[in-house]
Design a protein around this motif. Structure first.
Motif, PDB file in Angstrom:
ATOM      1  N   THR A 386       0.844  -1.201   0.000  1.00 27.31           N
ATOM      2  CA  THR A 386       0.000   0.000   0.000  1.00 27.31           C
ATOM      3  C   THR A 386       0.875   1.245   0.000  1.00 27.31           C
ATOM      4  O   THR A 386       0.512   2.273  -0.561  1.00 27.31           O
ATOM      5  CB  THR A 386      -0.974   0.049   1.190  1.00 27.31           C
ATOM      6  N   THR A 389       1.662   2.031  -3.460  1.00 31.28           N
ATOM      7  CA  THR A 389       0.561   2.726  -4.156  1.00 31.28           C
ATOM      8  C   THR A 389       0.580   4.213  -3.835  1.00 31.28           C
ATOM      9  O   THR A 389       0.218   5.049  -4.660  1.00 31.28           O
ATOM     10  CB  THR A 389      -0.826   2.139  -3.810  1.00 31.28           C
ATOM     11  N   HIS A 390       1.021   4.563  -2.616  1.00 32.23           N
ATOM     12  CA  HIS A 390       1.132   5.991  -2.275  1.00 32.23           C
ATOM     13  C   HIS A 390       2.206   6.673  -3.107  1.00 32.23           C
ATOM     14  O   HIS A 390       2.167   7.887  -3.314  1.00 32.23           O
ATOM     15  CB  HIS A 390       1.533   6.165  -0.811  1.00 32.23           C
ATOM     16  N   ILE A 392       2.885   6.470  -6.128  1.00 35.16           N
ATOM     17  CA  ILE A 392       2.425   6.924  -7.445  1.00 35.16           C
ATOM     18  C   ILE A 392       1.649   8.210  -7.211  1.00 35.16           C
ATOM     19  O   ILE A 392       0.533   8.199  -6.691  1.00 35.16           O
ATOM     20  CB  ILE A 392       1.504   5.862  -8.100  1.00 35.16           C
ATOM     21  N   SER A 395      -2.078   8.815  -7.809  1.00 33.51           N
ATOM     22  CA  SER A 395      -2.848   7.933  -6.951  1.00 33.51           C
ATOM     23  C   SER A 395      -2.882   8.490  -5.529  1.00 33.51           C
ATOM     24  O   SER A 395      -3.910   8.470  -4.847  1.00 33.51           O
ATOM     25  CB  SER A 395      -2.202   6.545  -6.987  1.00 33.51           C
ATOM     26  N   ASP A 396      -1.733   9.027  -5.114  1.00 33.09           N
ATOM     27  CA  ASP A 396      -1.673   9.584  -3.761  1.00 33.09           C
ATOM     28  C   ASP A 396      -2.608  10.772  -3.600  1.00 33.09           C
ATOM     29  O   ASP A 396      -3.142  11.001  -2.514  1.00 33.09           O
ATOM     30  CB  ASP A 396      -0.237   9.998  -3.421  1.00 33.09           C
ATOM     31  N   GLN A 398      -5.512  10.954  -4.529  1.00 34.96           N
ATOM     32  CA  GLN A 398      -6.798  10.410  -4.099  1.00 34.96           C
ATOM     33  C   GLN A 398      -6.736   9.898  -2.663  1.00 34.96           C
ATOM     34  O   GLN A 398      -7.698   9.957  -1.919  1.00 34.96           O
ATOM     35  CB  GLN A 398      -7.198   9.235  -5.001  1.00 34.96           C
ATOM     36  N   GLN A 399      -5.557   9.343  -2.292  1.00 35.15           N
ATOM     37  CA  GLN A 399      -5.458   8.652  -1.006  1.00 35.15           C
ATOM     38  C   GLN A 399      -5.167   9.592   0.158  1.00 35.15           C
ATOM     39  O   GLN A 399      -5.511   9.296   1.303  1.00 35.15           O
ATOM     40  CB  GLN A 399      -4.334   7.614  -1.067  1.00 35.15           C
ATOM     41  N   TYR A 404      -7.423   5.379   3.763  1.00 30.21           N
ATOM     42  CA  TYR A 404      -6.459   4.491   3.097  1.00 30.21           C
ATOM     43  C   TYR A 404      -5.083   4.658   3.730  1.00 30.21           C
ATOM     44  O   TYR A 404      -4.349   3.683   3.938  1.00 30.21           O
ATOM     45  CB  TYR A 404      -6.421   4.825   1.602  1.00 30.21           C
ATOM     46  N   LEU A 465     -10.746   4.369   0.076  1.00 29.79           N
ATOM     47  CA  LEU A 465     -11.036   4.461  -1.354  1.00 29.79           C
ATOM     48  C   LEU A 465     -12.474   4.898  -1.612  1.00 29.79           C
ATOM     49  O   LEU A 465     -12.778   5.419  -2.681  1.00 29.79           O
ATOM     50  CB  LEU A 465     -10.746   3.112  -2.032  1.00 29.79           C
TER      51      LEU A 465
END
Lengths: 635, 194, 119
Positions: A386, A389-390, A392, A395-396, A398-399, A404, A465
């Motif tokens: 995870t 994923t941060h 990127i 993408s971050d 959004q997070q 998340y 999410l």
């Protein structure tokens, strides 16, 4: 000798000397207050940290109760902010770091064949300052009015204390002052500890123990200690800047006069990112010790695991702004930090693969320490992914500020660090207490904790999410968040139950008749060669080390197919009859670490309430320091 | 004859000397961060007074010079104790402490003067960053002076012989560090103005 | 007590002494008081030059690089000779220079992100 002749007799000094002599015999409360023995200090760290774990856990349960249903009224917004701030601050600074320090203290000198750390009084000082800082910070709960009416005074600006929220204008009252000053105090404890372990590891290894014959836990202690001594000064400066703004009207974060809140964020995360590796590397070290023992195989790729730890430490300095992707640093900065954050996953992955390879083909003994260690690997892998994923950046976007992120860091800090630390507790418990924790209860604790943990935090990934923001005291109905929040709360109470099982295990174990042997797990490292519990002087005779896992090689040779074959004369716990342990001089107990430590919270209190108290605290500090400097290290 | 504790360590260096160097390395992070804040905010003042209005370069040059020379007297104190020259030790320790006191007095004068001319912590970014950076430096010098005076008293009582020269060496390392921080500050803050 | 006794090692026997490293000194002769005074005079001269350069308007365009070089020189002299770093165990240099490089690199990045236009 000349000194004694010059001194006039003083009843106070005589009394103190008498107490110290009694304390040297290891009996009574004074023997704990004046101890400089790393094993006792380690136990004090561990017990205190577990106490704060309960406190932080209660704070977590309050959070989860408040969030179990939409629009709940368990806590009002003000109380909620204080509780979640203290939960985070407590778990990081008063639980995980001190539990790691407990293991550094208990295990490192034994693993390197030393009798104590380089600076035993400084070691005691670290503990007392930690205790003082923890009490000081939590005392803030009582400064908000009538605590029985729910009026809390604790800090309420988050564990990360972002400016300008933390400035006087938006955080009047003393809560943030307690937070900033408390962290300064705790920082001193960490730094003293960091210096101590670096010198100990570099300078006090047994003959023959080169750096590459050190157990991996010792390597992680060394690397973590370097991170501490370089990272903590940055947060120290940041906290001074905040305190100067709050107490003396400075402008570090005052936009109107030309300041910027981004300076706080940079400073905080410059410290904060190395800090999260400070939190995880010791637990990784523990896992690296537990797996080989319970697989009866050496750690796979030991040099790679060492170099990965070092690489993680170096790279941890290059990723901090990934906490700031959404602050508008610009595409170049964001891209650079995105790439560096992706890259730091590589050494972490190397460790994970080496751990798996350690287990592969091993003769597995499924005991509680191994359960927690395997749980660590699984949970930390998920948490680490995870994290990737941060990294990127889009993408971050959004997070950021959603649940998340909460899921990610609990995955690595609870599923990772806490699980690893529990593995260590179960593994080394017999060495220091002379009793084995009950295996059955241990497995019950593990499964309850594992299931509870996953029930609590996996839903948070979904919640994040689905857009649920962090740091909100309640949420409206109809967002699609209700069910997952309820599941998470149930999970939290399962965790609480598992902790209760642990406490029961500890109490029941205390009454066990059977004593643990010196080497109950058939271990590989030097601590298992000593009796359980370990005598004050550790080693009757300092060993000479010939290889990595030297103790294992004393016990076993290998047959043609590489399987271990017991060696006739190997073993543990027997002291050679000729060694006279009475000639071993250990450092004397001392009052001055505690006295010096007391000066710090007094100064801090004075800075909040009354300058005269600062003078008192400074006087105590100076008396402590001079007493310490002039006292011989042993008599 | 007492063997050196350093010989019993894996690295050959005394634990306490290693500790002091680690401490000084961490202090690089401390002062570096404060200097970083100063540099960041150097041209962000919304109002005056500005450095060029307040700085008295000749005055500060003299006090910088004094601190720099105090490093010479410090190392002479160390050389003295290492060759058993107790009188030299006492003279050079006291001289170093005295020069430190001169420096701190100069700082105090400068602070009061700037304050009199309207600069405080809250006035602007210069006030904030200047007073905090140089204030922490001055506090470090003050601690150094206390250490030197304590060593002087020890020497006076005959407790600082050749065998204890490490204490002087460690105090010297701290003192020189405080001096080199000032070398950086003098150039970056005083001589290179926005 | 000595570290040796603390660790239970008797220095004369083979148990510990043979495995410990001898103190590492790199360069040849240690400086004596005469050398220290010479370095002190050098430092004084460099400081005088710095202040002079500050006042010479013709040099104002190159003021910053000149001052940086001169202070770096003073810094190195004090660190390498007075703090004995040139002659002592290489570990000390690693830690100290490491700390310096680290903080410099970090703040170059911080200042770049907060002052420069990074798109």
């Amino acid at each position: 000798m000349a000194r004694a002749a010059e001194q006039k007799p003083s009843p106070i000094l005589d009394a103190m000397r008498q107490i110290r002599e009694d304390a040297a015999s290891y009996r009574g409360i004074w023997s704990w207050i004046t101890t400089v023995d790393h094993k006792r200090i380690g136990i004090m760290y561990g017990v205190t940290a577990l106490g704060f774990f309960l406190l932080g856990g209660i704070e977590a349960l309050l959070i989860r109760l408040q969030l179990s249903t939409p629009n709940a009224r368990v806590l009002d917004p003000d109380q909620y902010n204080r509780i979640f701030t203290m939960h985070g601050t407590t778990m990081i600074f008063l639980v995980v770091m001190p539990l790691s320090a407990a293991f550094f203290n208990l295990i490192t000198p034994l693993m390197i064949g030393a009798r104590d750390v380089a600076f035993p009084r400084l070691n005691a000082f670290s503990y007392w300052v930690f205790l003082a800082g923890g009490i000081f910070m939590n005392a803030s709960f009582f400064t908000g009015g009538n605590i029985l009416h729910g009026e809390l005074g604790a800090p309420d600006a988050g564990w990360f204390g972002y400016a300008p929220l933390t400035l006087n204008r938006f955080s009047p009252g003393e809560g943030v002052d307690f937070w900033a000053l408390g962290l300064q105090i705790l920082g001193i404890a960490s730094m003293a500890s960091g210096f101590n372990f670096i010198v100990t590891i570099l300078n006090m290894r047994a003959p023959g123990m080169t750096l590459f014959r050190m157990p991996l836990f010792v390597w992680m202690t060394l690397v973590t200690s370097f991170l501490i001594v370089f990272a903590m000064p940055v947060i120290t400066v940041a906290l001074f800047e905040l305190l100067f703004d709050r107490l003396f009207d400075a402008n570090f974060f005052n936009v109107a006069k030309g300041g910027t809140p981004l300076l706080w964020q940079h400073m905080f995360w410059l410290f904060g990112h190395p800090e999260v590796y400070i939190l995880i590397l010791p637990a990784m070290g523990i896992v690296s010790e537990v797996l080989p023992t319970f697989a009866r195989k050496p750690l796979f790729g030991y040099p790679f695991v060492v170099f990965s730890g070092i690489a993680i430490a170096f790279m941890s300095w290059g990723v901090w702004a990934h906490h700031m992707f959404t602050t508008g640093l610009g595409a170049i900065a964001n891209s650079a930090f995105g790439v560096s954050t992706i890259l730091i996953a590589i050494p972490t992955g190397v460790k994970i693969f080496n751990w798996l390879a350690t287990l592969w083909g091993g003769s597995i003994s499924l005991k509680t320490p191994l359960y927690f260690a395997i749980g660590f690997i699984a949970m930390f892998t998920i948490g680490g992914l995870t994290g990737v994923t941060h990294s990127i950046v889009p993408s971050d976007y959004q997070q950021q500020d959603t649940y998340y992120v909460v899921a990610h860091f609990h995955q690595v800090l609870f599923g990772g660090a806490i699980f690893g630390l529990f593995a260590g507790i179960y593994y080394w418990y017999p060495k220091f207490t002379g009793r084995m924790l009950y295996e059955g209860l241990g497995q019950v604790q593990f499964w309850l904790m594992f299931i509870g943990f996953n029930l609590t935090f996996q839903p948070m990934m979904i919640l994040g999410l689905l857009g649920m923001p962090r740091r909100i005291y309640s949420y409206p109905q109809g967002q699609g968040w209700d069910a997952w929040n309820l599941v998470a709360t149930v999970g939290a109470f399962l965790i609480a139950t598992s902790v209760l099982i642990f406490i029961i295990n500890v109490i029941a174990t205390a009454r066990r008749k059977e004593r643990a042997e010196a080497d109950p797990w058939d271990g590989r490292t030097l601590e298992w060669s000593l009796p359980s519990p370990v005598p004050a002087y550790n080693f009757a005779k300092i060993p000479t080390v010939h290889a990595l896992d030297d103790f294992w090689h004393q016990k076993y040779a290998e047959d043609e197919s590489g399987r271990p074959v017991p060696v006739a004369a190997g073993g543990s716990g027997e002291e050679e009859p000729e060694v006279d342990v009475h000639g071993i001089h250990m450092p004397s107990p001392s009052f001055f670490p505690l006295i010096t430590a007391l000066g710090l919270p007094i100064i801090a209190t004075g800075l909040i309430y009354d300058p005269a108290i600062v003078a008192v605290g400074a006087a105590v500090l100076v008396v402590g320091i001079y007493g310490w400097a002039l006292e011989p290290a042993s008599e | 004859m007492q063997h050196s504790p350093a010989l019993e360590t894996n690295t050959g260096v005394d634990n306490r000397k290693l500790l002091m160097w680690l401490f000084l390395a961490s202090e690089c992070l401390f002062f570096g961060s404060l200097i970083g804040a100063y540099l960041l905010y150097r041209d962000k003042n919304v109002t005056g007074p500005y450095p060029k209005d307040l700085f008295d370069i000749p005055f500060t040059s003299v006090s910088a010079f004094i601190l720099l020379m105090s490093s010479v007297t410090m190392v002479l104190a160390l050389a003295a104790v290492q060759r058993g020259d107790q009188r030299g030790l006492r003279i050079w320790l006291l001289t170093t402490a005295f020069m430190g006191i001169l420096f701190v007095s100069g700082q105090a004068f400068e602070f009061t003067e700037f304050h009199r001319q309207g600069l405080s912590l809250s006035t602007n970014m210069f006030g904030t960053t200047f007073f905090v950076l140089t204030g922490f430096h001055g506090a470090h010098v003050t601690v150094g002076i206390l250490i030197l005076l304590s060593l002087f008293v020890m020497a006076w009582r005959g407790r600082l012989t050749q065998a204890e020269s490490l204490h002087v060496e460690l105090a010297g390392l701290y003192w020189h560090f405080v001096d080199i921080v000032w070398i950086v500050i003098f150039t970056l803050v005083y001589l290179i103005q926005p | 007590m000595t570290l040796a006794e603390f660790r239970g090692i008797r220095p004369a026997t083979g148990e510990g002494a043979g495995h410990a490293a001898a103190p590492v000194h790199r360069q040849g002769a240690h400086p004596g008081p005469a050398e220290y005074v010479k370095i002190g005079l050098t430092l004084a001269v460099i400081t005088a030059v710095e202040v002079a350069v500050y006042y010479i308007d013709a040099l104002s365009d190159v003021l910053v690089p000149i001052l940086m070089v001169l202070s770096a020189l003073k810094f190195s002299l004090v660190v390498m000779w007075f703090m004995h770093l040139k002659f002592d165990n290489r570990m000390f240099s690693t830690f100290f220079v490491g700390g310096l490089m680290l903080v410099a690199a970090l703040f170059v990045v911080v200042l770049a992100t907060l002052r420069g236009a990074l798109v």
